[in-house]
Design a protein around this motif. Structure first.
Motif, PDB file in Angstrom:
ATOM      1  N   THR A  40       0.845  -1.195   0.000  1.00 10.88           N
ATOM      2  CA  THR A  40       0.000   0.000   0.000  1.00 10.88           C
ATOM      3  C   THR A  40       0.879   1.243   0.000  1.00 10.88           C
ATOM      4  O   THR A  40       2.021   1.198   0.462  1.00 10.88           O
ATOM      5  N   ASP A  41       0.339   2.335  -0.530  1.00  7.80           N
ATOM      6  CA  ASP A  41       1.102   3.589  -0.548  1.00  7.80           C
ATOM      7  C   ASP A  41       0.908   4.391   0.737  1.00  7.80           C
ATOM      8  O   ASP A  41       1.495   5.455   0.893  1.00  7.80           O
ATOM      9  N   LYS A  42       0.093   3.875   1.619  1.00  8.75           N
ATOM     10  CA  LYS A  42      -0.221   4.610   2.835  1.00  8.75           C
ATOM     11  C   LYS A  42       1.036   4.821   3.683  1.00  8.75           C
ATOM     12  O   LYS A  42       1.820   3.870   3.888  1.00  8.75           O
ATOM     13  N   LYS A  43       1.219   6.029   4.172  1.00  9.42           N
ATOM     14  CA  LYS A  43       2.385   6.327   5.001  1.00  9.42           C
ATOM     15  C   LYS A  43       2.331   5.536   6.307  1.00  9.42           C
ATOM     16  O   LYS A  43       1.242   5.243   6.820  1.00  9.42           O
TER      17      LYS A  43
ATOM     18  N   ASP B  76       0.222   7.139   8.934  1.00 11.75           N
ATOM     19  CA  ASP B  76      -1.219   6.971   8.734  1.00 11.75           C
ATOM     20  C   ASP B  76      -1.677   5.568   9.125  1.00 11.75           C
ATOM     21  O   ASP B  76      -2.781   5.386   9.646  1.00 11.75           O
ATOM     22  N   ARG B  77      -0.843   4.575   8.858  1.00 10.00           N
ATOM     23  CA  ARG B  77      -1.195   3.202   9.237  1.00 10.00           C
ATOM     24  C   ARG B  77      -1.288   3.082  10.759  1.00 10.00           C
ATOM     25  O   ARG B  77      -2.196   2.439  11.287  1.00 10.00           O
TER      26      ARG B  77
END
Length: 395
Positions: free
Chosen positions: A185-188, A191-192
């Motif tokens: 995933t590109d989620k930082k 943020d995770r």
């Protein structure tokens, strides 16, 4: 071994975490990640699927409730008795490095959070606090437990709580929530980790609702208004056990969600086409027809949703200021087949419209979308937080 345990008791939280997980703490800058308390339009989630009208009377346009809401019964009486708010404050407290193959090391953020869930009750026209739960949590990269040892995270949280400074302040970390570090995933990472804290807060809210139901506090004369959406995801255990799953749904028979922020882009008009303007042009003291939607992330639970306007848009800054999104879970077979009773929708909407006064203008930038008991409940929850400076000092 004994000397090591004694030494850890005198260390700061990050030193203990680095020692126990085999990481390297960088004592990085600590700061808050939250940007709340500002009015905002949420243009995010688009996984909602709008299905059909979901009320017994198929209204084709706005429903005028200005007359109903001004009746003495709606001004003096009330069926909205309980108010629940959950919130969290999230901080980045350090960077920590873990060794990887080939002699490399990767640095990950460590996130700490305060979670507060509170409930207030209206008694003799006064709103009084009746329940508050607070948790301190941490979110760490899953690679900190590289071997996947059973009980590793609870044991680490327990070790932290034995730290002298935390004991002196009467603080315990309830749990450590590992966030995934895989690259699918590109989620930082930040943020995770924040999502893990958010999920934990939602679980705390669900427990509090279940407790109110268990104590028989909620019924047709005593509804609970929850600040925000009711999009609670049932647990795996709930889904496996049919009886437990129905109990989960039944807990929300007398609960409505009231959201100040929502995504107007997923709102559809009576022709089934996206039409956020239909919401923006909602006249004062009117409501929209009720729509049904599902969210595939939440299983087969169906929601009834409608919008009411509390404030004239000539007095607000954006077209969506002054509009409240209202949700109710469709619980019974009758509700799932025919929709929610339109008379009940009108009644709940009229009561909500009368909750807008007195305003919190000047105290909260979201004043136009606030109903006052929720504002009081939010204020109660926030007043119980450990202040940011003291919290960050723990690390």
């Amino acid at each position: 071994m004994a000397n090591s345990a004694t030494k850890l008791k005198h260390e700061k939280v990050m030193s203990i975490l680095a020692e126990v997980t085999g990481g390297k703490s960088y004592k990085a800058h600590k700061y808050a990640l939250d940007h709340t308390d500002r009015p905002a339009v949420d243009y995010g989630d688009s996984e909602i699927i709008w299905k059909r009208r979901a009320e017994t009377t198929l209204h084709k346009t706005y429903v005028d409730l200005s007359g109903l809401s001004k009746k003495p019964a709606f001004r003096d009486g009330q069926i909205l008795s309980y108010f629940l708010d959950g919130s969290r404050r999230v901080f980045k407290v350090d960077d920590i490095a873990y060794a990887q193959s080939g002699g490399r090391s990767v640095i990950y953020p460590v996130i700490a959070g305060q979670i507060g869930v509170g409930c207030c009750r209206r008694v003799d026209k006064k709103v009084i606090p009746i329940k508050f739960e607070r948790e301190f949590v941490l979110s760490m990269p899953d690679v900190a437990d590289a071997d996947g040892k059973p009980g590793f995270w609870p044991a680490t949280a327990k070790k932290l709580s034995e730290c002298n400074e935390l004991k002196r302040l009467g603080i315990e970390f309830s749990t450590i929530l590992p966030y995934k570090t895989s690259k699918n995933t590109d989620k930082k990472f930040e943020d995770r980790a924040t999502a893990c804290v958010q999920d934990r807060m939602i679980e705390c809210e669900k427990k509090l609702v279940a407790e109110l139901v268990r104590l028989d506090n909620l019924n047709q004369d005593n509804y609970l208004v929850k600040d925000g959406s009711l999009e609670y995801r049932p647990s795996k255990e709930d889904k496996i056990d049919r009886k437990k799953y129905q109990t989960f749904k039944n807990n929300y028979s007398w609960v409505i969600g009231a959201s100040k922020n929502f995504n107007p882009e997923v709102c559809e008009d009576i022709n089934g086409k996206p039409n956020p303007g239909f919401i923006a042009d909602l006249p004062l003291y009117h409501r929209t027809p009720v729509a049904e939607y599902e969210n595939q992330m939440l299983g087969d639970i169906k929601f009834a949703v409608w919008y009411i306007r509390l404030r004239d848009k000539t007095q607000t800054r954006t077209p969506f200021d002054g509009i409240l999104k209202v949700e109710k879970i469709l619980v019974t077979e009758e509700e799932n087949e025919f929709g929610i009773d339109s008379q009940l929708v009108d009644t709940l909407s009229a009561y909500l419209m009368n909750e807008r006064n007195p305003v919190c203008y000047g105290s909260d930038l979201r004043w136009a979308n606030h109903i006052y008991p929720i504002y009081l409940t939010e204020s109660f929850v926030k007043s119980r937080y450990l202040n940011a400076e003291s919290f960050l000092h723990l690390f």
